[in-house]
Design a protein around this motif. Structure first.
Motif, PDB file in Angstrom:
ATOM      1  N   THR A 166     -73.209  26.766  63.726  1.00 44.87           N
ATOM      2  CA  THR A 166     -72.859  28.169  63.512  1.00 44.87           C
ATOM      3  C   THR A 166     -71.448  28.263  62.959  1.00 44.87           C
ATOM      4  OG1 THR A 166     -74.264  28.800  65.374  1.00 44.87           O
ATOM      5  CG2 THR A 166     -72.690  30.444  64.599  1.00 44.87           C
ATOM      6  N   LEU A 167     -71.309  28.980  61.848  1.00 49.93           N
ATOM      7  CA  LEU A 167     -70.025  29.211  61.196  1.00 49.93           C
ATOM      8  C   LEU A 167     -69.734  30.698  61.318  1.00 49.93           C
ATOM      9  CD1 LEU A 167     -70.986  27.149  58.050  1.00 49.93           C
ATOM     10  CD2 LEU A 167     -69.655  26.348  59.983  1.00 49.93           C
ATOM     11  N   SER A 168     -68.675  31.053  62.056  1.00 44.85           N
ATOM     12  CA  SER A 168     -68.399  32.459  62.352  1.00 44.85           C
ATOM     13  C   SER A 168     -67.076  32.916  61.753  1.00 44.85           C
ATOM     14  CB  SER A 168     -68.355  32.684  63.864  1.00 44.85           C
ATOM     15  OG  SER A 168     -69.587  32.353  64.443  1.00 44.85           O
ATOM     16  N   PHE A 169     -67.128  34.005  60.983  1.00 44.75           N
ATOM     17  CA  PHE A 169     -65.928  34.631  60.442  1.00 44.75           C
ATOM     18  C   PHE A 169     -65.235  35.390  61.576  1.00 44.75           C
ATOM     19  CE2 PHE A 169     -68.338  33.978  56.611  1.00 44.75           C
ATOM     20  CZ  PHE A 169     -67.373  33.714  55.653  1.00 44.75           C
ATOM     21  N   ASP A 170     -63.986  35.089  61.838  1.00 47.68           N
ATOM     22  CA  ASP A 170     -63.210  35.777  62.865  1.00 47.68           C
ATOM     23  C   ASP A 170     -62.583  37.017  62.230  1.00 47.68           C
ATOM     24  OD1 ASP A 170     -61.481  36.677  64.787  1.00 47.68           O
ATOM     25  OD2 ASP A 170     -60.461  34.765  65.071  1.00 47.68           O
ATOM     26  N   MET A 171     -63.128  38.189  62.545  1.00 46.19           N
ATOM     27  CA  MET A 171     -62.690  39.437  61.923  1.00 46.19           C
ATOM     28  C   MET A 171     -61.267  39.820  62.318  1.00 46.19           C
ATOM     29  SD  MET A 171     -64.977  40.526  59.855  1.00 46.19           S
ATOM     30  CE  MET A 171     -64.967  38.825  59.360  1.00 46.19           C
ATOM     31  N   GLU A 172     -60.827  39.409  63.491  1.00 49.48           N
ATOM     32  CA  GLU A 172     -59.464  39.727  63.924  1.00 49.48           C
ATOM     33  C   GLU A 172     -58.429  39.077  63.014  1.00 49.48           C
ATOM     34  OE1 GLU A 172     -56.764  39.749  67.966  1.00 49.48           O
ATOM     35  OE2 GLU A 172     -58.454  38.376  67.863  1.00 49.48           O
ATOM     36  N   ASN A 173     -58.712  37.859  62.561  1.00 47.80           N
ATOM     37  CA  ASN A 173     -57.743  37.103  61.767  1.00 47.80           C
ATOM     38  C   ASN A 173     -58.078  37.015  60.282  1.00 47.80           C
ATOM     39  OD1 ASN A 173     -56.035  36.305  64.001  1.00 47.80           O
ATOM     40  ND2 ASN A 173     -57.798  35.117  64.670  1.00 47.80           N
ATOM     41  N   SER A 174     -59.220  37.552  59.859  1.00 49.25           N
ATOM     42  CA  SER A 174     -59.656  37.386  58.474  1.00 49.25           C
ATOM     43  C   SER A 174     -59.281  38.536  57.544  1.00 49.25           C
ATOM     44  CB  SER A 174     -61.177  37.193  58.412  1.00 49.25           C
ATOM     45  OG  SER A 174     -61.543  35.963  58.981  1.00 49.25           O
ATOM     46  N   LEU A 175     -59.081  39.729  58.082  1.00 51.72           N
ATOM     47  CA  LEU A 175     -58.820  40.898  57.232  1.00 51.72           C
ATOM     48  C   LEU A 175     -57.408  41.426  57.412  1.00 51.72           C
ATOM     49  CD1 LEU A 175     -62.111  42.955  57.583  1.00 51.72           C
ATOM     50  CD2 LEU A 175     -61.353  41.656  55.605  1.00 51.72           C
ATOM     51  N   GLU A 176     -56.798  41.793  56.280  1.00 46.82           N
ATOM     52  CA  GLU A 176     -55.475  42.418  56.293  1.00 46.82           C
ATOM     53  C   GLU A 176     -55.572  43.717  55.521  1.00 46.82           C
ATOM     54  OE1 GLU A 176     -52.889  39.561  54.489  1.00 46.82           O
ATOM     55  OE2 GLU A 176     -53.405  38.016  55.940  1.00 46.82           O
ATOM     56  N   GLY A 177     -54.867  44.766  55.987  1.00 52.91           N
ATOM     57  CA  GLY A 177     -54.855  46.051  55.311  1.00 52.91           C
ATOM     58  C   GLY A 177     -55.829  47.023  55.950  1.00 52.91           C
ATOM     59  N   THR A 178     -56.055  48.131  55.239  1.00 55.35           N
ATOM     60  CA  THR A 178     -56.978  49.164  55.714  1.00 55.35           C
ATOM     61  C   THR A 178     -57.951  49.509  54.600  1.00 55.35           C
ATOM     62  OG1 THR A 178     -55.571  50.995  54.968  1.00 55.35           O
ATOM     63  CG2 THR A 178     -55.205  50.177  57.217  1.00 55.35           C
ATOM     64  N   TYR A 179     -59.037  50.185  54.989  1.00 55.67           N
ATOM     65  CA  TYR A 179     -60.037  50.605  54.005  1.00 55.67           C
ATOM     66  C   TYR A 179     -59.401  51.509  52.947  1.00 55.67           C
ATOM     67  CZ  TYR A 179     -64.074  52.932  51.959  1.00 55.67           C
ATOM     68  OH  TYR A 179     -64.992  53.436  51.075  1.00 55.67           O
ATOM     69  N   GLU A 207     -76.338  28.678  60.671  1.00 57.75           N
ATOM     70  CA  GLU A 207     -76.154  30.113  60.854  1.00 57.75           C
ATOM     71  C   GLU A 207     -74.751  30.534  60.427  1.00 57.75           C
ATOM     72  OE1 GLU A 207     -78.960  30.975  64.749  1.00 57.75           O
ATOM     73  OE2 GLU A 207     -76.791  30.799  65.024  1.00 57.75           O
ATOM     74  N   ILE A 208     -74.680  31.761  59.891  1.00 61.06           N
ATOM     75  CA  ILE A 208     -73.400  32.369  59.544  1.00 61.06           C
ATOM     76  C   ILE A 208     -73.268  33.600  60.419  1.00 61.06           C
ATOM     77  CG2 ILE A 208     -72.066  33.499  57.722  1.00 61.06           C
ATOM     78  CD1 ILE A 208     -72.426  30.610  57.135  1.00 61.06           C
ATOM     79  N   GLY A 209     -72.090  33.801  61.012  1.00 59.04           N
ATOM     80  CA  GLY A 209     -71.933  34.937  61.907  1.00 59.04           C
ATOM     81  C   GLY A 209     -70.533  35.509  61.886  1.00 59.04           C
ATOM     82  N   SER A 210     -70.280  36.381  62.857  1.00 61.79           N
ATOM     83  CA  SER A 210     -68.972  37.024  62.964  1.00 61.79           C
ATOM     84  C   SER A 210     -68.503  37.025  64.411  1.00 61.79           C
ATOM     85  CB  SER A 210     -69.035  38.460  62.445  1.00 61.79           C
ATOM     86  OG  SER A 210     -69.895  39.244  63.257  1.00 61.79           O
ATOM     87  N   LEU A 211     -67.202  37.054  64.580  1.00 64.06           N
ATOM     88  CA  LEU A 211     -66.555  37.192  65.876  1.00 64.06           C
ATOM     89  C   LEU A 211     -65.617  38.390  65.797  1.00 64.06           C
ATOM     90  CD1 LEU A 211     -65.450  33.484  66.434  1.00 64.06           C
ATOM     91  CD2 LEU A 211     -67.357  34.640  67.549  1.00 64.06           C
ATOM     92  N   ASN A 212     -65.404  39.078  66.897  1.00 66.76           N
ATOM     93  CA  ASN A 212     -64.466  40.196  66.983  1.00 66.76           C
ATOM     94  C   ASN A 212     -64.771  41.325  66.005  1.00 66.76           C
ATOM     95  OD1 ASN A 212     -62.859  38.813  68.978  1.00 66.76           O
ATOM     96  ND2 ASN A 212     -62.090  37.546  67.303  1.00 66.76           N
ATOM     97  N   ALA A 213     -66.051  41.608  65.782  1.00 68.88           N
ATOM     98  CA  ALA A 213     -66.446  42.673  64.846  1.00 68.88           C
ATOM     99  C   ALA A 213     -65.934  44.033  65.299  1.00 68.88           C
ATOM    100  CB  ALA A 213     -67.965  42.708  64.706  1.00 68.88           C
ATOM    101  N   GLU A 214     -65.761  44.215  66.594  1.00 67.88           N
ATOM    102  CA  GLU A 214     -65.279  45.500  67.102  1.00 67.88           C
ATOM    103  C   GLU A 214     -63.857  45.814  66.636  1.00 67.88           C
ATOM    104  OE1 GLU A 214     -64.119  42.341  70.029  1.00 67.88           O
ATOM    105  OE2 GLU A 214     -65.950  42.793  68.939  1.00 67.88           O
ATOM    106  N   LEU A 215     -63.143  44.824  66.106  1.00 69.87           N
ATOM    107  CA  LEU A 215     -61.772  45.024  65.643  1.00 69.87           C
ATOM    108  C   LEU A 215     -61.677  45.407  64.161  1.00 69.87           C
ATOM    109  CD1 LEU A 215     -60.104  42.054  67.529  1.00 69.87           C
ATOM    110  CD2 LEU A 215     -60.176  44.460  68.187  1.00 69.87           C
ATOM    111  N   LEU A 216     -62.824  45.622  63.506  1.00 59.80           N
ATOM    112  CA  LEU A 216     -62.790  46.089  62.115  1.00 59.80           C
ATOM    113  C   LEU A 216     -62.061  47.420  62.036  1.00 59.80           C
ATOM    114  CD1 LEU A 216     -66.434  45.402  60.848  1.00 59.80           C
ATOM    115  CD2 LEU A 216     -64.342  44.334  60.010  1.00 59.80           C
ATOM    116  N   ASP A 217     -61.426  47.674  60.889  1.00 61.51           N
ATOM    117  CA  ASP A 217     -60.762  48.950  60.625  1.00 61.51           C
ATOM    118  C   ASP A 217     -61.736  50.086  60.955  1.00 61.51           C
ATOM    119  OD1 ASP A 217     -59.776  51.277  59.404  1.00 61.51           O
ATOM    120  OD2 ASP A 217     -58.999  50.212  57.668  1.00 61.51           O
ATOM    121  N   PRO A 218     -61.313  51.103  61.712  1.00 59.89           N
ATOM    122  CA  PRO A 218     -62.214  52.212  62.076  1.00 59.89           C
ATOM    123  C   PRO A 218     -62.826  52.926  60.861  1.00 59.89           C
ATOM    124  CG  PRO A 218     -60.158  52.352  63.307  1.00 59.89           C
ATOM    125  CD  PRO A 218     -59.998  51.249  62.310  1.00 59.89           C
TER     126      PRO A 218
END
Length: 183
Positions: free
Chosen positions: A155-168, A47-58
């Protein structure tokens, strides 16, 4: 010109194996699917998943990651095994931590010292539509040891808190951080 081409072909046939052996290139170590050569195997759901999705750029409505391949490295035999049957997309929204099943594969029971994900692309959807995300790397090697000792799930989960930098609006860069969990 023809005798020269023939000579070059013969030289390549003689030199190429020597170069490959002396540089440590083992052709038998290229990734392959497990064929069940008499070893005890477990059926593992990948499985592929995500963690901390609520922290994505608004400004981001959803994020899509295209996974090409998932590989596992067996330290005992020094081989890479392919864990997925086909590329798959993971779509992440603010609302939940998403998980999608990639595949269900037989894997030899034992210790795996590395997992590798190969990402084709990542993009985000916002008010301005879909926009590509710059990937800092497209091959993510995770040096976590995983023991497969029976049927289960990886399960391999992308941690959204630490994976993205910048804004939309200014542009996003993805430096993927992935957590591994076997059960």
């Amino acid at each position: 010109a023809r005798p020269m081409n023939h000579l070059i072909q013969k030289l390549l046939l003689l030199v190429l194996p020597t170069v490959l052996m002396t540089t440590g290139c083992d052709l038998h170590l290229l990734p392959e699917t497990y064929q069940g050569q008499g070893e005890r195997a477990a059926i593992v759901t990948i499985e592929i998943g995500s963690l901390n999705a609520e922290l994505l750029d608004p400004e981001v409505e959803s994020l899509e990651i295209q996974i090409l391949d998932v590989l596992a490295h067996r330290e005992a035999s020094d081989e890479w095994l392919i864990l997925n049957e086909a590329p798959k997309a993971l779509t992440i929204t603010h609302d939940d931590n998403t998980t999608v099943e990639l595949s269900e594969v037989p894997l030899p029971v034992g210790e795996y010292d590395r997992i590798m994900l190969i990402v084709a692309q990542a993009r985000v959807d916002g008010e301005g539509g879909w926009t590509q995300i710059e990937l800092s790397t497209d091959d993510i090697e995770i040096n976590d040891s995983v023991l497969i000792d029976g049927d289960g799930k990886l399960t391999l989960s992308f941690d959204m808190e630490n994976s993205l930098e910048g804004t939309y609006s200014e542009g996003l860069v993805m430096n993927p951080h992935v957590q591994v969990q076997a059960n």
